[in-house]
Structure formats: structure tokens, C-alpha cells
Motif scaffolding. Structure first.
Motif, PDB file in Angstrom:
ATOM      1  N   VAL A 257       0.859  -1.182   0.000  1.00  0.00           N
ATOM      2  CA  VAL A 257       0.000   0.000   0.000  1.00  0.00           C
ATOM      3  C   VAL A 257       0.899   1.237   0.000  1.00  0.00           C
ATOM      4  CG1 VAL A 257      -0.197   0.054   2.528  1.00  0.00           C
ATOM      5  CG2 VAL A 257      -2.000   1.071   1.138  1.00  0.00           C
ATOM      6  N   THR A 258       0.519   2.251  -0.766  1.00  0.00           N
ATOM      7  CA  THR A 258       1.308   3.477  -0.805  1.00  0.00           C
ATOM      8  C   THR A 258       0.962   4.350   0.402  1.00  0.00           C
ATOM      9  OG1 THR A 258      -0.296   4.852  -1.963  1.00  0.00           O
ATOM     10  CG2 THR A 258       1.087   3.419  -3.319  1.00  0.00           C
ATOM     11  N   ALA A 259       1.756   5.391   0.614  1.00  0.00           N
ATOM     12  CA  ALA A 259       1.489   6.297   1.737  1.00  0.00           C
ATOM     13  C   ALA A 259       0.094   6.912   1.592  1.00  0.00           C
ATOM     14  CB  ALA A 259       2.561   7.380   1.795  1.00  0.00           C
ATOM     15  N   GLY A 260      -0.386   7.055   0.361  1.00  0.00           N
ATOM     16  CA  GLY A 260      -1.706   7.644   0.127  1.00  0.00           C
ATOM     17  C   GLY A 260      -2.846   6.631   0.190  1.00  0.00           C
ATOM     18  N   GLY A 261      -2.528   5.391   0.612  1.00  0.00           N
ATOM     19  CA  GLY A 261      -3.593   4.402   0.760  1.00  0.00           C
ATOM     20  C   GLY A 261      -4.023   3.755  -0.541  1.00  0.00           C
ATOM     21  N   GLU A 262      -3.137   3.764  -1.535  1.00  0.00           N
ATOM     22  CA  GLU A 262      -3.446   3.106  -2.802  1.00  0.00           C
ATOM     23  C   GLU A 262      -2.865   1.700  -2.794  1.00  0.00           C
ATOM     24  OE1 GLU A 262      -5.345   4.386  -4.921  1.00  0.00           O
ATOM     25  OE2 GLU A 262      -5.023   6.521  -5.227  1.00  0.00           O
ATOM     26  N   ILE A 263      -3.595   0.756  -3.393  1.00  0.00           N
ATOM     27  CA  ILE A 263      -3.102  -0.613  -3.521  1.00  0.00           C
ATOM     28  C   ILE A 263      -2.138  -0.670  -4.707  1.00  0.00           C
ATOM     29  CG2 ILE A 263      -3.755  -2.994  -4.038  1.00  0.00           C
ATOM     30  CD1 ILE A 263      -6.476  -2.402  -2.734  1.00  0.00           C
ATOM     31  N   ALA A 264      -0.927  -1.177  -4.448  1.00  0.00           N
ATOM     32  CA  ALA A 264       0.088  -1.222  -5.506  1.00  0.00           C
ATOM     33  C   ALA A 264       0.706  -2.609  -5.573  1.00  0.00           C
ATOM     34  CB  ALA A 264       1.174  -0.177  -5.239  1.00  0.00           C
ATOM     35  N   THR A 265       1.039  -3.059  -6.786  1.00  0.00           N
ATOM     36  CA  THR A 265       1.737  -4.338  -6.917  1.00  0.00           C
ATOM     37  C   THR A 265       3.241  -4.095  -7.065  1.00  0.00           C
ATOM     38  OG1 THR A 265       1.600  -4.452  -9.321  1.00  0.00           O
ATOM     39  CG2 THR A 265      -0.253  -5.354  -8.081  1.00  0.00           C
ATOM     40  N   LEU A 266       3.998  -5.144  -6.736  1.00  0.00           N
ATOM     41  CA  LEU A 266       5.449  -5.037  -6.730  1.00  0.00           C
ATOM     42  C   LEU A 266       6.071  -5.435  -8.067  1.00  0.00           C
ATOM     43  CD1 LEU A 266       6.102  -6.683  -3.263  1.00  0.00           C
ATOM     44  CD2 LEU A 266       5.576  -4.307  -3.775  1.00  0.00           C
ATOM     45  N   GLY A 267       5.244  -5.781  -9.042  1.00  0.00           N
ATOM     46  CA  GLY A 267       5.798  -6.182 -10.329  1.00  0.00           C
ATOM     47  C   GLY A 267       6.289  -7.611 -10.311  1.00  0.00           C
ATOM     48  N   ARG A 268       7.026  -7.979 -11.349  1.00  0.00           N
ATOM     49  CA  ARG A 268       7.411  -9.375 -11.547  1.00  0.00           C
ATOM     50  C   ARG A 268       8.264  -9.905 -10.398  1.00  0.00           C
ATOM     51  NH1 ARG A 268       8.987 -11.349 -17.259  1.00  0.00           N
ATOM     52  NH2 ARG A 268       8.403 -13.205 -16.124  1.00  0.00           N
ATOM     53  N   GLY A 269       8.028 -11.161 -10.061  1.00  0.00           N
ATOM     54  CA  GLY A 269       8.796 -11.767  -8.971  1.00  0.00           C
ATOM     55  C   GLY A 269       8.425 -11.181  -7.629  1.00  0.00           C
ATOM     56  N   GLY A 270       7.301 -10.450  -7.600  1.00  0.00           N
ATOM     57  CA  GLY A 270       6.945  -9.681  -6.416  1.00  0.00           C
ATOM     58  C   GLY A 270       6.749 -10.511  -5.155  1.00  0.00           C
ATOM     59  N   SER A 271       6.217 -11.725  -5.280  1.00  0.00           N
ATOM     60  CA  SER A 271       5.973 -12.518  -4.078  1.00  0.00           C
ATOM     61  C   SER A 271       7.286 -12.963  -3.431  1.00  0.00           C
ATOM     62  CB  SER A 271       5.108 -13.741  -4.398  1.00  0.00           C
ATOM     63  OG  SER A 271       3.797 -13.334  -4.661  1.00  0.00           O
ATOM     64  N   ASP A 272       8.297 -13.268  -4.238  1.00  0.00           N
ATOM     65  CA  ASP A 272       9.619 -13.578  -3.689  1.00  0.00           C
ATOM     66  C   ASP A 272      10.113 -12.397  -2.861  1.00  0.00           C
ATOM     67  OD1 ASP A 272       9.634 -15.983  -5.000  1.00  0.00           O
ATOM     68  OD2 ASP A 272      11.053 -15.388  -6.565  1.00  0.00           O
ATOM     69  N   THR A 273       9.960 -11.209  -3.426  1.00  0.00           N
ATOM     70  CA  THR A 273      10.443 -10.012  -2.749  1.00  0.00           C
ATOM     71  C   THR A 273       9.684  -9.785  -1.449  1.00  0.00           C
ATOM     72  OG1 THR A 273      10.900  -9.096  -4.921  1.00  0.00           O
ATOM     73  CG2 THR A 273      10.975  -7.572  -3.074  1.00  0.00           C
ATOM     74  N   THR A 274       8.372  -9.980  -1.468  1.00  0.00           N
ATOM     75  CA  THR A 274       7.582  -9.852  -0.239  1.00  0.00           C
ATOM     76  C   THR A 274       8.144 -10.776   0.839  1.00  0.00           C
ATOM     77  OG1 THR A 274       5.578  -9.427  -1.535  1.00  0.00           O
ATOM     78  CG2 THR A 274       5.277 -10.033   0.767  1.00  0.00           C
ATOM     79  N   ALA A 275       8.402 -12.023   0.460  1.00  0.00           N
ATOM     80  CA  ALA A 275       8.874 -13.018   1.431  1.00  0.00           C
ATOM     81  C   ALA A 275      10.232 -12.604   2.016  1.00  0.00           C
ATOM     82  CB  ALA A 275       8.978 -14.388   0.760  1.00  0.00           C
ATOM     83  N   VAL A 276      11.138 -12.197   1.156  1.00  0.00           N
ATOM     84  CA  VAL A 276      12.476 -11.825   1.631  1.00  0.00           C
ATOM     85  C   VAL A 276      12.397 -10.570   2.496  1.00  0.00           C
ATOM     86  CG1 VAL A 276      14.773 -11.090   0.923  1.00  0.00           C
ATOM     87  CG2 VAL A 276      13.604 -12.903  -0.338  1.00  0.00           C
ATOM     88  N   ALA A 277      11.602  -9.597   2.063  1.00  0.00           N
ATOM     89  CA  ALA A 277      11.476  -8.355   2.826  1.00  0.00           C
ATOM     90  C   ALA A 277      10.876  -8.635   4.205  1.00  0.00           C
ATOM     91  CB  ALA A 277      10.613  -7.354   2.063  1.00  0.00           C
TER      92      ALA A 277
END
Lengths: 409, 409
Positions: free
Chosen positions: A139-159
């Protein structure tokens, strides 16, 4: 009690049966005495189906609305996986990106994570719950739903693993780990027990698709130990960490390759300070990605060669021709039907003979090298497409990738 | 410049074509110089598909995770509808329940709206955007995603209209408006031009499924003018408001009916203070909903009759029998194959002869009345199932529901 982050990709939660299977895997990790945070992708082809729906409405959907649409895919997965865990008798709770406190920069379609506010996850862990987080979204600072782009779920997990100081981040996928090269091409390709971040980064960038480069970078920067492993089989996978404790004596760790490459040569340009910049700024501003670049100066004139994906050859030629007078070149040549073959290994840094050995192996296999590019831990060569498999097999054998070296050696 | 809230139900956005059609309807309202906030349900059968997925995982999904799952349906609709509006060249933005500031009480599956923080919607309206809000969903104070339960999207639309002080809330559906009775049963059933909240409430509660009672109640409490109209045709629908300006002289406004009813009589119980409470507390605590209740006291003993859905007859009989000694009744009788036929109209309050006229009409049509129940604006009768259509047609004609009364009359 260790904290482990597990990530299950789209194929690992592609059907109801697989979701139940993932729940079982997670419960086993819990039974071994661990706390678990799970990151999930959208079910199998569901993202493609949503994209198709959007394309039926409009050819150019806005990025914001695409993110609104696509993030429903992971929201479906987290709720179903959480139900499956509850059905097995475990306390579990699902969290969307915004609920999990995953803050992103203010853009859509390809946002980067800027911070993770872990309070809500920590609270659920304190209550002994398994926490199931939607990958690929924030989510952005303005409360918008945003995707992380390709490979995004890997990045979510690592983060998340970094933010929660998890002991390990396990990436469950449909392969058993990271291989010395693609097992579909080289039958005796071997699963690696360990690999360094930099080696993994080179492998990932070179097209070994098990882990997204952005996730590996994140893991490297935050010292997150990764394990790439199969969601269907029990055996351990490949550990990705700073100093692999095993197999450190292997000079070459893996072999990557890419087909469908064309070499373009622009010849006879005046040898000015700005020549290189002129050519590649022009290509970049027209959306043409260039890989290997070679410059060859002959006193007053210069020849520049570069490799591109064959798909963009027509575009590249057209852009260059229409700027002929400004670039002042004599001629353009191109050579299609090429492939890139690369060897990767951090051991190369202290072994200067590796490049020579590679060239020697290729020569002995009858493979002509069209281009060469080197980094500290990678050597890439461009060869004829029809020699690619010969090159890979020769190199795999010559660098003993199918054998596990004794650690003590 | 008026503000109009429009709600499109599941069938109105059931396919890509219908979504495009809804976008066109919305754009027409904008072109007429209005600002528009749109509330959307999930596409057609998508909610059922999600429920099926959950049921494949577990027979008893937790309510929290069901809400997490089901709210994706509306999120898909809002993004697609917004894309369709943008494709037509209009500025539009989609908002989920939590983004739209729809605050609910702290429960799942059937939460009520407690407040709407309209800042974000107001800001988008100021920027001349069409705002597309996900129906059926909100967020609790603790940041949990909650659904509003059945008819939820209607309620979202009415609540938004109230909070934004909209001029009108238009409910688009697959029928043309509110009819004097079900046009599938009475071919000359007539679309009403206007109806009061209370009449609509009675009609809705009696099974006329165009508007959910909760939404009508909300509209009544906050004085929101509703219009029920077709999403496929241009003609105006039925206005629901406090004092209908048209057709106010019609004493009976509509006719509702329900099949599959059974009458149960518990006879010969001691006439105690707590007898009624004992019977109906027992039934309620076993999940059995009772509709009409009649008590007939004969000095020391009392007979109680009530109507229930025939589906729960076995349960009701079993519960009563197993408490026979406590309730101390003599016998239980029941009569199946019954139907309920009701007339509704606020004009009844000042027309005491309406009930008598209804009974007279039924008697002349050869319809025996088994039970009667009255409220200020409604009279319900229970009759034999095979006489239901005769009863409806007789009443529809007798109360001149197929004729529009002149306003001046």
C-alpha cells in the motif's frame, strides 16, 4: 523457537489439492517447533485470467486499476490457505498487503517496498497464529493498492524475513532447488547444496528462473538466508547465503543460457567522446534493451557491436537507420540465430585461468565464439544457436558440475 | 450539479458486455451534468464460485476468512467498471470498502455500517472523477475486512447516498421497478411509479426481492430518495420516498406472497403467564423461525398456532415433542401445503374497511382463510397452496392494482 518465512508460488497453490498440500507442509514446520509466516502468490493461472478480463474491456487499462484487479488473486489464495490451515486444526490468520503493513513507493505496477510496519504480524505471532500474507502487493502512503511487479511474491517473502529477523526464508517452488544448469537441457545437471547471493544474482539475471533478481538483491542487502526447495518433495533444496559453507571449492557453480539473440554491428563511426553514449541513449529511449556491448576503435573510426533479443531487431535497425546522418556510421551488419552461454562462480575471482579454460573447452567442442563479456564472477559468450547445447554440455563436463567436490579438497 | 449514487447489482455487471453497458449508463448520467458515485456488486455468479472453492477446502470456513475471500468479487468489479469508464474517456477511480471509508461494527459475515468517512470520495469528486465503490464490504475499527451480509450492496449505496447527501440513490437491477405483485404470476401486474418506505419495507420483507429490507430501512431513517430501475432499459423506474407524490390515493399498493408454509397448532397447554414465551424461546433457540402467531385461550387452557416454512416442520415437531412434559400440551396438529398472501399499502391506516374487503374478496373467490395477521399497513392471510394464484388474481383485480388511479381523485 525459530521464526521461518515460507513462500509458496502460483503452481504450489494452483489447485485446492495443492493448497491443502501447502497447508500440510506449513503445519509440519510448525510441529517442528517453529513460528511461521507464509507468503502466497495467486493461484496458478488466475492472474492471466484477470489480465484477459481487463483486455476484453480495454487495450490500455490504467496501471492503478490493473493493480486493484490483480491483487484480488493473492487475496483469494491467502483466505483459502488460511481456511486449509484452520481445517487442520491450526490457528491462522490471513493478511492483505496493506493489513500486513507492507508500505510501497507511490507508483503502480512495479512499486518497490519502502518499509514494513510489522506490528500486526508480530501481534498475531504472539498469539501463536500462523500468519498468511498476500505476496506481490503493498500500500502506498496515500492508501493506494500497488503491486510489486514481476517476482513480487519472492520479494515480499524476503522483505518480511528481513523485517521480522527470521532465521530463514524458504522459497517453495516446482523445482527441487538451484541447478548447475537447466536439467531439461543437460540431463546430468546437479542440484546445488549452496550458492552465494552474487552467484544466484548472476544466475537469475541470466535466465535461471527460480528466484527473481530483485528478491536475491534484497536478501543480499539484508543478509537473509534463502532456501529454494520443492513444495512437492521433502528433501532439502539449495541454500542461498553470503558465504556458502559447502561446495566453496567449486570454481564454476552454474551454467546459464539464453536463446534468440542477434548481434548488431554499427561500423565506421567517427571516434568521438560521445559516440557510445549517442548510440545507446538512442536505443534505450526507444525501449530497446541491449545486453553485451563491444567497442573496437581503429584510430579515427570506431565499430560498435551489441547483442539484443532477436524480437527487437527490426526496431533497432529502424531507429539506427533513421538517425544515420547524426550517428554518421558507414554500415550496419547483423547476425541472427545466436545464443548466449555463461558460466557463473565466485571462485573465478581468484582463478584467472577460468576464461581461458572456457574458451579452450568451446574451441575443442567446435564452438566458435562471436562475443565475450566478463564480470568478476561470470563469463558470457555468444555462440551460434545450433551449437548452444554442444557448448553447454562441454562446459558442464569440463567444469565437473555433475560431480560434488569433496569439501576438504 | 446534482450528486447521484447509482448501484449496479451482480446481473448488471455479470459479463464484460454488461459492464460496458453499465459504464455507458453512468456516462449518460454524467453527461446530463451530474456527479456520480457508483456502487457495484460482484460479477454474476462469481460469489457462488468463491463459496464453492471455500467449501472444497473445508465444510466450516471461518467467517473472517470467508469475508477475506468474498470481498475480492467486488474488487474485481470495481476495477473492471472503472477501466470501462476510462475507456469511454471519463476520469474514474475505484475504491474498496476500506478505501471508501466504510466503517463497520466488529463482526464478520453480517456487519452493519457504523460510519462513513467520506473524505477520500469527496476529494475524488472535487477532481471531477466518477467514484466506483465496492459494495457489500467495509472495514472494522481494527482494520479487518468485513462483509455486510445479504443485500449488502444496496445498503452500501443507500448509506453512501445518506453520507454524501446525494439527491438520489438509483438501484439498477434486472427488473423495471417495483410491481404491484410478481409479474410472472399475475400477467397484468403493474409497475408502480412511487411507493413509501414503509410499504416498500413490507413488500421487501414479504419476499418482493428487488430491494433488501435493511437498505430500505436505512433509506427511511436518513431520508434518501431511492429509485429502482432497469439497467437494460431507459425508462424511469419506481421512486421510493417518504410521501409518494403520485398514486397516493391507492389504498392497497402491492401484493406479496410466499409458498411452502405449514401451520402448526399446539393445543391444550395450561394458560400460564410464560406459556407463549416458553414455546417460542424453545423454537428460536433451535433456529426455527416463526412467522404468524395466533393464541386462543379457553379459560384454563390455551391453543397456540404458528406458521413456519415447511422445510423446518420436522425440526419443529421434534423440538416440541421432546419438551412435551415441560410444555404440558395435549396434542400437536399441523397442516401443510399452505401459502401466505398479503396486501400492503399505507392507505389502510385510514381505511378500516380494507381487511373486511380482503376477506370478502377471498370468500367470493372460494378461498378459505387459515390464519390472519395484520400490521398498520399490511394484512397477511394464510391460504391453501392450490388457492394461492386464485387469491392473488382476485385481490389484484378487486383492489384495482392494474389500473393507475388519477392523481386528482
Amino acid at each position: 523457537m525459530a521464526l521461518i518465512v515460507q513462500k509458496y508460488g502460483g503452481t504450489s497453490v494452483g489447485t485446492v489439492e495443492r493448497i491443502k498440500n501447502a497447508a500440510k507442509r506449513i503445519s509440519e514446520t510448525v510441529n517442528e517447533g517453529n513460528r511461521v509466516v507464509v507468503v502466497v502468490s495467486a493461484m496458478g493461472k488466475s492472474t492471466d485470467q484477470l489480465v484477459n478480463l481487463a483486455n476484453e474491456i480495454t487495450e490500455q487499462p490504467s496501471k492503478r486499476e490493473m493493480d486493484m484487479l490483480l491483487t484480488t488473486g493473492e487475496q483469494v489464495s491467502i483466505s483459502l490457505l488460511t481456511m486449509a490451515l484452520q481445517q487442520l486444526g491450526y490457528e491462522a490468520v490471513s493478511l492483505t498487503g496493506w493489513q500486513a503493513g507492507i508500505q510501497t513507493e507511490d507508483c503502480f505496477g512495479n512499486a518497490r517496498i519502502t518499509a514494513i510496519h510489522t506490528e500486526r504480524i508480530q501481534e498475531a505471532l504472539r498469539l501463536n497464529k500462523i500468519v498468511v500474507v498476500a505476496g506481490f502487493q503493498g500500500v502506498t502512503a496515500g492508501g493506494e493498492i500497488a503491486t510489486l511487479g514481476r517476482g513480487g511474491s519472492d520479494t515480499t517473502a524476503v522483505a518480511l524475513a528481513a523485517a521480522l529477523k527470521a532465521e530463514k526464508c524458504e522459497i517453495f517452488t516446482d523445482v527441487k532447488g538451484v541447478y548447475t544448469t537447466d536439467p531439461r537441457v543437460v540431463s546430468h545437471a546437479r542440484k546445488l547444496e549452496a550458492i552465494s547471493y552474487d552467484e544466484m544474482l548472476e544466475m537469475a539475471n541470466l535466465g535461471a528462473g527460480v528466484l527473481h533478481p530483485r528478491a536475491v538483491e534484497f536478501a543480499k542487502n539484508y543478509h537473509v538466508t534463502l532456501e529454494v526447495r520443492s513444495s512437492l518433495e521433502k528433501e532439502s533444496g539449495t541454500i542461498v547465503e553470503e558465504e556458502p559453507t559447502m561446495e566453496q571449492n567449486l570454481i564454476v557453480k552454474g551454467l546459464a543460457f539464453k536463446s534468440n539473440i542477434t548481434k548488431v554491428t554499427v561500423s565506421g563511426m567517427p571516434n568521438r567522446l560521445t559516440t557510445l553514449a549517442d548510440v545507446f541513449t538512442l536505443l534505450a529511449s526507444n525501449g530497446i534493451n541491449v545486453d553485451i556491448i563491444i567497442q573496437e576503435a581503429n584510430g579515427e573510426t570506431v565499430n560498435i557491436s551489441f547483442s539484443i533479443s532477436s524480437d527487437v531487431l527490426d526496431d533497432a535497425l529502424q531507429v539506427l537507420e533513421s538517425n544515420r546522418s547524426r550517428l554518421a556510421f558507414e554500415a550496419i551488419y547483423h547476425q541472427q540465430e545466436l545464443a548466449k552461454v555463461s558460466i557463473v562462480g565466485s571462485g573465478m575471482i581468484s582463478n584467472p585461468g577460468v576464461a581461458a579454460q572456457m574458451f579452450d573447452v568451446l574451441a575443442n567442442s567446435g564452438v566458435m565464439i562471436e562475443m565475450v563479456s566478463t564480470s568478476e564472477i561470470k563469463i558470457s559468450t555468444v555462440v551460434a544457436q545450433d551449437k548452444m547445447t554442444t557448448a553447454i554440455e562441454g562446459l558442464h563436463e569440463a567444469f565437473k558440475l555433475d560431480l560434488r567436490e569433496p569439501i576438504a579438497q
